[in-house]
Motif scaffolding. Structure first.
Motif, short mmCIF file in Angstrom:
data_model
loop_
_atom_site.label_atom_id
_atom_site.label_comp_id
_atom_site.label_asym_id
_atom_site.label_seq_id
_atom_site.Cartn_x
_atom_site.Cartn_y
_atom_site.Cartn_z
N LYS A 10 0.87 -1.19 0.00
CA LYS A 10 0.00 0.00 0.00
C LYS A 10 0.89 1.23 0.00
N ASP A 11 0.76 2.04 -1.03
CA ASP A 11 1.51 3.29 -1.12
C ASP A 11 0.57 4.42 -0.72
N THR A 12 0.71 4.90 0.52
CA THR A 12 -0.21 5.91 1.02
C THR A 12 -0.02 7.26 0.32
N SER A 13 1.10 7.42 -0.39
CA SER A 13 1.28 8.67 -1.12
C SER A 13 0.40 8.73 -2.36
N GLU A 132 -5.92 -11.24 -8.33
CA GLU A 132 -5.40 -10.43 -7.23
C GLU A 132 -6.43 -10.36 -6.12
N PRO A 133 -6.00 -10.04 -4.89
CA PRO A 133 -6.98 -9.79 -3.84
C PRO A 133 -7.96 -8.69 -4.26
N ALA A 141 -6.55 4.24 -7.77
CA ALA A 141 -5.38 5.13 -7.72
C ALA A 141 -4.07 4.35 -7.87
N ASN A 142 -4.16 3.04 -8.05
CA ASN A 142 -2.97 2.18 -8.11
C ASN A 142 -2.10 2.30 -6.86
N ALA A 143 -2.75 2.55 -5.72
CA ALA A 143 -2.04 2.64 -4.45
C ALA A 143 -1.78 1.26 -3.87
N LEU A 144 -2.47 0.24 -4.37
CA LEU A 144 -2.29 -1.13 -3.92
C LEU A 144 -1.71 -1.97 -5.05
N THR A 145 -0.69 -2.75 -4.70
CA THR A 145 -0.04 -3.63 -5.66
C THR A 145 0.14 -4.99 -5.00
N TYR A 146 0.10 -6.04 -5.81
CA TYR A 146 0.24 -7.40 -5.30
C TYR A 146 1.36 -8.10 -6.07
N THR A 185 3.69 -1.31 3.79
CA THR A 185 3.06 0.00 3.67
C THR A 185 4.10 1.10 3.52
N ILE A 186 3.95 1.90 2.49
CA ILE A 186 4.73 3.14 2.37
C ILE A 186 3.94 4.20 3.11
N LEU A 187 4.52 4.69 4.20
CA LEU A 187 3.90 5.75 4.99
C LEU A 187 4.60 7.06 4.69
#
Length: 197
Positions: A10-13, A132-133, A141-146, A185-187
């Protein structure tokens, strides 16, 4: 199924807090309105006019050395072949609602409803079918990658190098925590702002 350890990044940016991931998860798992496997957690930093809102995902982190699975007295919780912490829920082996997993979880994730524990399963049945999940598949937003744990860690480190000019405190959470997490997670801010050690 592969024996390769997998992970969600998860890329929170990139997250726009649209809640599509939560809705997709709830729909896929047939959860009632009052139950959820994931939610978004917000943290405000700074003061006007330089206030920022930071987002983190609150869901099962799929610990590599999952204390919930270790303590489960009936063996319902287990780590599957992709490295996600899952549970058996059928008539022969069922959760007894003892709450030991709830107390053992360092992230305060498992919840009890109708005498049974529930939490994210990593969509094991979708992954087994080559998909994918649900949360990843629906993220606009492509914030999630698997992908594999190593691929997701490398992708995160590459992304961090690009966003640290805007977010100097940005970091990757989960590579070394609790045996490595299946939910990396990218915070944009410090993990401690979200109560993460």
């Amino acid at each position: 199924m592969s024996n390769t350890r997998m992970a969600i990044l998860k890329d929170t940016s990139l997250c726009v807090a649209c809640y599509a991931c939560r809705v997709a998860c709830q729909n896929h798992n047939g959860l009632p309105e009052n139950q959820k496997y994931l939610s978004l957690q917000f943290q405000e930093k700074g003061t006007f006019p330089n206030a920022e809102q930071h987002i983190a995902r609150k869901s099962c982190m799929h610990c590599g050395d999952a204390p919930c699975a270790e303590i489960c007295p009936v063996g319902v919780l287990h780590t599957n072949r992709q490295g996600f912490v899952n549970y058996i829920d059928n008539t022969d082996e069922n959760c007894v609602g003892c709450r030991l997993c709830v107390n053992a979880c360092p992230y305060d994730i498992p919840e009890i409803a109708d005498g049974k524990m529930y939490k994210c399963t990593g969509c094991e049945e979708l992954v087994a079918a080559g998909q994918e999940p649900a949360c990843v598949d629906t993220c606009i937003a492509n914030a999630l990658t698997y992908g594999t744990f190593d691929e997701m860690a490398a992708k995160a480190n590459s992304r961090l190098a690009r966003i640290r000019t805007k977010y100097p405190a940005a970091n990757l959470y989960g590579v070394d925590s609790h045996g490595g997490l299946g939910m990396l997670t990218i915070l944009r801010t410090n993990p401690s702002d979200f109560g993460l050690s």
